[in-house]
Design an enzyme around this catalytic site. Structure first.
Site, short mmCIF file in Angstrom:
data_model
loop_
_atom_site.label_atom_id
_atom_site.label_comp_id
_atom_site.label_asym_id
_atom_site.label_seq_id
_atom_site.Cartn_x
_atom_site.Cartn_y
_atom_site.Cartn_z
N ASP A 31 0.82 -1.22 0.00
CA ASP A 31 0.00 0.00 0.00
C ASP A 31 0.85 1.26 0.00
O ASP A 31 1.94 1.28 0.58
CB ASP A 31 -0.86 0.04 1.27
CG ASP A 31 -1.91 -1.03 1.27
OD1 ASP A 31 -2.85 -0.91 0.47
OD2 ASP A 31 -1.77 -1.98 2.05
N ASN B 203 -9.18 -4.73 -7.43
CA ASN B 203 -8.44 -3.64 -8.10
C ASN B 203 -8.90 -3.38 -9.54
O ASN B 203 -8.59 -2.33 -10.10
CB ASN B 203 -6.93 -3.92 -8.10
CG ASN B 203 -6.26 -3.68 -6.75
OD1 ASN B 203 -5.23 -4.26 -6.45
ND2 ASN B 203 -6.86 -2.82 -5.93
C1 FPP Z 1 -1.18 -0.14 -3.62
O1 FPP Z 1 -0.98 1.26 -3.59
C2 FPP Z 1 -0.66 -0.69 -4.84
C3 FPP Z 1 -1.37 -1.34 -5.78
C4 FPP Z 1 -2.77 -1.72 -5.68
C5 FPP Z 1 -0.70 -1.67 -7.04
C6 FPP Z 1 0.22 -2.83 -7.18
C7 FPP Z 1 1.61 -2.71 -6.73
C8 FPP Z 1 2.64 -2.29 -7.48
C9 FPP Z 1 2.52 -1.72 -8.85
C10 FPP Z 1 3.99 -2.42 -6.94
C11 FPP Z 1 4.78 -3.34 -7.83
C12 FPP Z 1 4.39 -4.73 -7.77
C13 FPP Z 1 4.25 -5.59 -8.80
C14 FPP Z 1 3.94 -7.01 -8.47
C15 FPP Z 1 4.43 -5.23 -10.22
P1 FPP Z 1 -2.25 2.20 -3.69
O2 FPP Z 1 -2.53 2.48 -5.13
O3 FPP Z 1 -3.37 1.57 -2.95
O4 FPP Z 1 -1.73 3.52 -3.02
P2 FPP Z 1 -2.56 4.39 -2.01
O5 FPP Z 1 -2.96 3.44 -0.90
O6 FPP Z 1 -1.57 5.42 -1.55
O7 FPP Z 1 -3.71 4.95 -2.77
#
Ligand code: FPP
Length: 214
Positions: free
Chosen positions: A2, A50
């Site tokens: 996160d 997501n």
């Molecule tokens: C959470 O941050 C992240 C995600 C839902 C996206 C996935 C993770 C990545 C892209 C990192 C790299 C990993 C891989 C496996 C390619 P958020 O968007 O919820 O951020 P926030 O909580 O600050 O809104």
């Protein structure tokens, strides 16, 4: 993982830049985890929920998964075996696009010989969906529904129980991640957003595990 969005917002950058940095940080953290002799590292890359995010953001995150699964040379250099956990590609609800499926299959095949750490990426994953499938299959098994038969029908039955569950960026609650496998796990909550999660944070999480079982 996160906090990519908040990391970017704090720098006046688009959310997608936060995800890009999040992927870079995962590559850095895998290296550190290998140095710490961790046997299994499982990360939540993309959940069944997501898909509801804005399309350009989803497309960007999918591209980052293709990039991560393409890091085969690095993974081989580190002796890391990559696995994927999520809704089976042929299941009715699965949504993983073909190009991501191909990247996943290729990375798994090209790192299958490695014997060091196992890195498992959860993509199109939801703990509840996994449990529904496992219970349905357990019901049809000779023993019926028992803890053992549910465990045997999880997406990755050989994934060991979670020793320590980490949540970044100030989230102090459990998500839809490895619900069955996390029973008894230690919890490490930190304010640090995922792109800044480094060696000191990993060590703090590992300190919560009594006898090293990671
Ligand atoms: C959470 O941050 C992240 C995600 C839902 C996206 C996935 C993770 C990545 C892209 C990192 C790299 C990993 C891989 C496996 C390619 P958020 O968007 O919820 O951020 P926030 O909580 O600050 O809104």
């Amino acid at each position: 993982m996160d906090g990519n969005g908040r990391w970017a917002a704090a720098r006046d950058l688009p959310r997608t830049d936060g995800h890009t940095e999040g992927e870079e940080n995962l590559a850095r953290l895998v290296r550190i985890a290998v140095q710490r002799d961790i046997s299994h590292l499982t990360v939540f890359g993309f959940s069944t929920e997501n898909w509801r995010r804005p399309r350009p953001e989803v497309r960007h995150i999918l591209g980052l998964h293709e990039k991560l699964f393409g890091r085969v040379a690095e993974l081989n250099e580190l002796d890391v075996r990559i696995q994927w956990i999520g809704r089976p590609f042929d299941s009715r609800e699965a949504r993983t696009p073909k190009y991501v499926q191909r990247a996943i299959r290729k990375a798994i095949a090209d790192t299958a010989h490695n014997t060091g750490m196992t890195l498992t990426v959860a993509f199109d994953y939801g703990g509840r969906a996994e449990l529904v499938q496992a219970v349905e299959e357990a019901r049809r098994s000779p023993t019926g529904i028992t803890p053992d038969s549910i465990s045997e029908h999880l997406y990755l039955p050989d994934l060991p129980p979670v020793a320590v569950l980490v949540r970044t960026s100030g989230e102090r609650r459990v998500s839809n991640f490895l619900l069955w496998q996390s029973a008894g796990a230690a919890l490490h909550f930190t304010e640090t957003p995922w792109p800044d999660f480094g060696a000191a944070e990993l060590d703090a999480a590992l300190a919560l595990v009594p006898a090293r079982s990671v």
